[in-house]
Design a protein around this motif. Structure first.
Motif, PDB file in Angstrom:
ATOM      1  N   VAL A  21       2.440  33.892  -2.824  1.00 32.36           N
ATOM      2  CA  VAL A  21       1.004  33.734  -2.593  1.00 32.36           C
ATOM      3  C   VAL A  21       0.476  32.486  -3.301  1.00 32.36           C
ATOM      4  O   VAL A  21       0.802  32.248  -4.471  1.00 32.36           O
ATOM      5  CB  VAL A  21       0.227  34.977  -3.074  1.00 32.36           C
ATOM      6  CG1 VAL A  21      -1.279  34.759  -2.970  1.00 32.36           C
ATOM      7  CG2 VAL A  21       0.637  36.205  -2.265  1.00 32.36           C
ATOM      8  N   LEU A  22      -0.331  31.723  -2.583  1.00 28.00           N
ATOM      9  CA  LEU A  22      -1.072  30.594  -3.148  1.00 28.00           C
ATOM     10  C   LEU A  22      -2.543  30.982  -3.244  1.00 28.00           C
ATOM     11  O   LEU A  22      -3.122  31.477  -2.271  1.00 28.00           O
ATOM     12  CB  LEU A  22      -0.923  29.359  -2.262  1.00 28.00           C
ATOM     13  CG  LEU A  22      -1.835  28.164  -2.587  1.00 28.00           C
ATOM     14  CD1 LEU A  22      -1.432  27.529  -3.916  1.00 28.00           C
ATOM     15  CD2 LEU A  22      -1.798  27.132  -1.451  1.00 28.00           C
ATOM     16  N   LEU A  23      -3.160  30.744  -4.395  1.00 29.31           N
ATOM     17  CA  LEU A  23      -4.581  31.013  -4.600  1.00 29.31           C
ATOM     18  C   LEU A  23      -5.369  29.724  -4.460  1.00 29.31           C
ATOM     19  O   LEU A  23      -4.993  28.696  -5.038  1.00 29.31           O
ATOM     20  CB  LEU A  23      -4.825  31.606  -5.985  1.00 29.31           C
ATOM     21  CG  LEU A  23      -4.012  32.845  -6.360  1.00 29.31           C
ATOM     22  CD1 LEU A  23      -4.343  33.270  -7.792  1.00 29.31           C
ATOM     23  CD2 LEU A  23      -4.275  33.990  -5.388  1.00 29.31           C
ATOM     24  N   VAL A  24      -6.468  29.766  -3.712  1.00 26.28           N
ATOM     25  CA  VAL A  24      -7.361  28.620  -3.579  1.00 26.28           C
ATOM     26  C   VAL A  24      -8.773  29.111  -3.881  1.00 26.28           C
ATOM     27  O   VAL A  24      -9.405  29.771  -3.055  1.00 26.28           O
ATOM     28  CB  VAL A  24      -7.301  27.992  -2.173  1.00 26.28           C
ATOM     29  CG1 VAL A  24      -8.169  26.729  -2.123  1.00 26.28           C
ATOM     30  CG2 VAL A  24      -5.864  27.662  -1.775  1.00 26.28           C
ATOM     31  N   ASP A  25      -9.253  28.817  -5.086  1.00 27.08           N
ATOM     32  CA  ASP A  25     -10.574  29.287  -5.521  1.00 27.08           C
ATOM     33  C   ASP A  25     -11.063  28.370  -6.626  1.00 27.08           C
ATOM     34  O   ASP A  25     -10.288  28.009  -7.521  1.00 27.08           O
ATOM     35  CB  ASP A  25     -10.489  30.733  -6.024  1.00 27.08           C
ATOM     36  CG  ASP A  25     -11.855  31.382  -6.133  1.00 27.08           C
ATOM     37  OD1 ASP A  25     -12.689  30.899  -6.937  1.00 27.08           O
ATOM     38  OD2 ASP A  25     -12.104  32.366  -5.422  1.00 27.08           O
ATOM     39  N   ASP A  26     -12.345  28.003  -6.578  1.00 32.49           N
ATOM     40  CA  ASP A  26     -12.864  27.055  -7.563  1.00 32.49           C
ATOM     41  C   ASP A  26     -13.186  27.696  -8.909  1.00 32.49           C
ATOM     42  O   ASP A  26     -13.538  26.995  -9.858  1.00 32.49           O
ATOM     43  CB  ASP A  26     -14.098  26.329  -7.018  1.00 32.49           C
ATOM     44  CG  ASP A  26     -15.264  27.266  -6.756  1.00 32.49           C
ATOM     45  OD1 ASP A  26     -15.014  28.453  -6.473  1.00 32.49           O
ATOM     46  OD2 ASP A  26     -16.420  26.811  -6.812  1.00 32.49           O
TER      47      ASP A  26
END
Length: 235
Positions: A21-26
């Motif tokens: 899993v890759l997380l993309v969140d600021d």
């Protein structure tokens, strides 16, 4: 793509190793929380391979880390998650994308689905549900949680009669059994739950979903749910 993408592997291959899993969140705190939930809560069945903090970093991170699933925030400062989802899904052998949101915009589900997301979840999902949905999407099933489905219904009931009329016209292409399956997708049921309710196999449900998508002219489970909720209950 040389990495271990979903499209390159059999179901047995996927079962033999953790879902990547890759997380993309600021928000770094959100990423930390998700990393803990997915790692510990899955009993080692999910591995967070990386986290990046804006949508414009997503494509490069996918190419470096070869995730099976991307968890994508919607609201980010430089590139929003919908645009980033479309770019990720345009890659060769792309990972699946689950869009995570607080759901304060009524058009986000449809925009996410059009961009290629195969899951649309609230950030308030329980840890157990989030783990289950990630594994389901990695296996090719898609994810519209029950809580998200209820939110779909609340939002789309506020729409005018035009979208509802158009949705009902499209949904009329389905057979009665296909409509039963589509209705249960909009309720947030998994393939196995639908199979149990309709007394058929999960593989039959999967085949019916492929036919439903073809008839409705959509590409994923989220768009089925949107159309059903737009069309409202059957008379």
């Amino acid at each position: 793509m040389d990495g271990p993408g979903v499209a390159d592997e059999t179901t047995d291959d996927m079962a033999a190793r953790p879902v990547r899993v890759l997380l993309v969140d600021d928000d770094p705190m959100v990423c930390s929380g998700l990393r803990m939930i997915l790692g510990r809560g899955s009993g080692g069945r999910i591995e967070v391979v990386a986290a990046v903090h804006d949508g414009d970093e997503a494509v490069g991170a996918v190419q470096r880390h070869h995730p099976d699933v991307v968890l994508m925030d919607v609201r980010m400062p430089r590139m929003d998650g919908i645009t980033a989802t479309a770019r990720v899904r345009a890659l060769p052998s792309p990972p699946e994308v689950i869009v995570l949101t607080t759901f304060d915009s009524d058009d986000e589900p449809f925009r996410a689905a059009e961009a290629g997301a195969n899951g649309f979840l609230l950030k308030t999902e329980s840890p157990e549900d989030l783990v289950g949905h990630v594994r389901a999407v990695a296996a090719g099933e898609g994810a519209v949680s029950k809580r998200t489905a209820r939110q779909f219904m609340a939002q789309w009931r506020q729409e005018g009669t035009g979208p509802a009329r158009d949705a009902r016209r499209v949904l009329a292409r389905l057979t009665p059994r296909e409509r039963e399956v589509a209705d249960r997708v909009a309720q947030g049921l998994s393939n196995s739950e639908i199979a149990d309710q309709l007394y058929v196999s999960a593989s039959t449900v999967k085949a019916q979903l492929a036919m439903i998508q073809d008839k409705l002219g959509v590409t994923n489970r989220v768009m089925i749910a949107v159309l059903v909720t737009q069309g409202g209950p059957r008379g």
